[in-house]
Scaffold this motif. Structure first.
Motif, PDB file in Angstrom:
ATOM      1  N   PHE A  41      10.707   8.270  -7.218  1.00 54.03           N
ATOM      2  CA  PHE A  41       9.510   9.258  -7.102  1.00 54.03           C
ATOM      3  C   PHE A  41       8.408   8.491  -6.168  1.00 54.03           C
ATOM      4  CE2 PHE A  41       5.197  10.296  -8.449  1.00 54.03           C
ATOM      5  CZ  PHE A  41       5.200  11.628  -8.033  1.00 54.03           C
ATOM      6  N   LEU A  42       8.328   6.990  -6.649  1.00 60.22           N
ATOM      7  CA  LEU A  42       7.223   6.211  -5.796  1.00 60.22           C
ATOM      8  C   LEU A  42       7.469   5.502  -4.387  1.00 60.22           C
ATOM      9  CD1 LEU A  42       5.550   4.007  -8.670  1.00 60.22           C
ATOM     10  CD2 LEU A  42       4.484   6.218  -7.445  1.00 60.22           C
ATOM     11  N   VAL A  43       8.865   5.393  -4.250  1.00 59.90           N
ATOM     12  CA  VAL A  43       8.898   4.824  -3.005  1.00 59.90           C
ATOM     13  C   VAL A  43       8.543   5.711  -1.686  1.00 59.90           C
ATOM     14  CG1 VAL A  43      10.777   3.747  -1.527  1.00 59.90           C
ATOM     15  CG2 VAL A  43      10.655   3.190  -3.943  1.00 59.90           C
ATOM     16  N   PRO A  44       9.076   6.846  -1.699  1.00 58.57           N
ATOM     17  CA  PRO A  44       8.515   7.782  -0.503  1.00 58.57           C
ATOM     18  C   PRO A  44       7.107   7.785  -0.303  1.00 58.57           C
ATOM     19  CG  PRO A  44       9.860   9.054  -1.975  1.00 58.57           C
ATOM     20  CD  PRO A  44      10.000   7.827  -2.777  1.00 58.57           C
ATOM     21  N   ARG A  45       6.554   7.977  -1.422  1.00 51.40           N
ATOM     22  CA  ARG A  45       5.085   8.244  -1.586  1.00 51.40           C
ATOM     23  C   ARG A  45       4.350   6.872  -1.112  1.00 51.40           C
ATOM     24  NH1 ARG A  45       7.261  11.564  -4.457  1.00 51.40           N
ATOM     25  NH2 ARG A  45       6.774  13.746  -4.446  1.00 51.40           N
ATOM     26  N   PRO A  82       2.837  -0.947   2.399  1.00 54.06           N
ATOM     27  CA  PRO A  82       4.239  -1.692   2.874  1.00 54.06           C
ATOM     28  C   PRO A  82       4.705  -2.586   1.890  1.00 54.06           C
ATOM     29  CG  PRO A  82       2.305  -2.154   4.304  1.00 54.06           C
ATOM     30  CD  PRO A  82       1.639  -1.023   3.607  1.00 54.06           C
ATOM     31  N   THR A  83       3.613  -3.513   1.552  1.00 56.58           N
ATOM     32  CA  THR A  83       4.119  -4.691   0.759  1.00 56.58           C
ATOM     33  C   THR A  83       4.561  -4.238  -0.570  1.00 56.58           C
ATOM     34  OG1 THR A  83       2.068  -5.715   1.692  1.00 56.58           O
ATOM     35  CG2 THR A  83       3.135  -6.616  -0.439  1.00 56.58           C
ATOM     36  N   LEU A  84       3.913  -3.180  -1.277  1.00 56.18           N
ATOM     37  CA  LEU A  84       4.687  -2.594  -2.489  1.00 56.18           C
ATOM     38  C   LEU A  84       5.763  -2.008  -2.403  1.00 56.18           C
ATOM     39  CD1 LEU A  84       1.378  -1.241  -4.280  1.00 56.18           C
ATOM     40  CD2 LEU A  84       2.724  -3.333  -4.751  1.00 56.18           C
ATOM     41  N   THR A  85       6.252  -1.297  -1.076  1.00 56.27           N
ATOM     42  CA  THR A  85       7.288  -0.795  -0.591  1.00 56.27           C
ATOM     43  C   THR A  85       8.190  -1.457  -0.943  1.00 56.27           C
ATOM     44  OG1 THR A  85       6.043   0.967   0.454  1.00 56.27           O
ATOM     45  CG2 THR A  85       8.459   0.895   0.830  1.00 56.27           C
ATOM     46  N   SER A  86       8.239  -2.840   0.053  1.00 62.29           N
ATOM     47  CA  SER A  86       9.120  -3.871  -0.032  1.00 62.29           C
ATOM     48  C   SER A  86       9.442  -4.249  -1.377  1.00 62.29           C
ATOM     49  CB  SER A  86       8.639  -5.071   0.946  1.00 62.29           C
ATOM     50  OG  SER A  86       9.616  -5.934   0.831  1.00 62.29           O
TER      51      SER A  86
END
Length: 238
Positions: free
Chosen positions: A189-193, A200-204
């Motif tokens: 749920f979170l990654v695309p958002r 970008p840092t949290l996505t990584s």
């Protein structure tokens, strides 16, 4: 031992075995030790909120007012229960770093055994026997570092705060522990958002499975960083 407790903080005199001057009347039916043991039993079974004069009185078959013959207030009861429940520290190994590690881990283990101790409000510096024994053994272990007494006490406060914070976080995570399926769903749920919202840092971190709702090696990591910092401070001594 009996004496007038005067203006001492609640529970201080009783924790050191100094009993109030007994008034005339029948001999008390219970001992302070029995009341404290009951309070600890309730804490272990039901949590900190259960440590009350009313519940202990009901368990012992007396009125709440009768409890004031033994302790002056709930605050005094909590002070006594806290000191007894925390118990004595372990014997620490030689060397300030090994001793600090053992001391912190022993606190974390004690809070894991009795997590309700974390709910007890802290009121100033330790003054009761067992809490002071924890302080004494750690300060004794730091005494050979060459740091001042002031700095040694500061190091102890830092380590004590880390142990409490880690134990409290571990308790919260255990209480809110989701299933692996739920954790995977949260990530999906979170990654695309996060990607669309400019994180970008949290996505990584999420994509590399580093942003996890758990502790893993956090105790060792935090402990080593604190001890490394103390070692740097020692190294700055003339």
């Amino acid at each position: 031992m009996t004496e007038d407790r005067g203006e001492l903080p609640p529970g201080l005199a009783l924790s050191w075995g100094v009993l109030p001057v007994q008034r005339r009347g029948p001999k008390p039916a219970f001992s302070i030790e029995q009341i404290v043991a009951t309070g600890i039993e309730f804490g272990d079974r039901y949590g900190f909120e259960a440590v009350s004069l009313q519940r202990i009185a009901g368990h012992l078959g007396v009125t709440t007012n009768a409890m004031y013959r033994y302790v002056r207030s709930k605050e005094e009861l909590v002070v006594l229960v806290h000191d007894k429940a925390i118990g004595l520290p372990p014997e620490l190994p030689a060397g300030w770093r090994a001793a600090s590690t053992a001391w912190i881990k022993a606190q974390v283990d004690r809070y894991a055994e009795r997590p309700w101790l974390l709910d007890i409000p802290l009121r100033g510096a330790p003054m009761t026997p067992n809490l002071l024994r924890w302080t004494e053994v750690m300060l004794a272990a730091l005494a050979g570092t060459g740091l001042s007494q002031h700095d040694n006490l500061g190091c102890l406060v830092l380590m004590n705060g880390f142990a409490r914070n880690y134990a409290n976080l571990a308790r919260q995570l255990a209480a809110n522990d989701g299933t692996p399926v739920q954790a995977e769903a949260v990530g999906q749920f979170l990654v695309p958002r996060l990607m669309e919202g400019g994180y970008p840092t949290l996505t990584s971190l999420y994509l590399n499975q580093e942003y996890e709702d758990g502790l893993d090696d956090d105790l060792e990591f935090g402990l080593e960083r604190i001890l490394d910092g103390i070692e740097v401070l020692i190294g700055k001594l003339p």
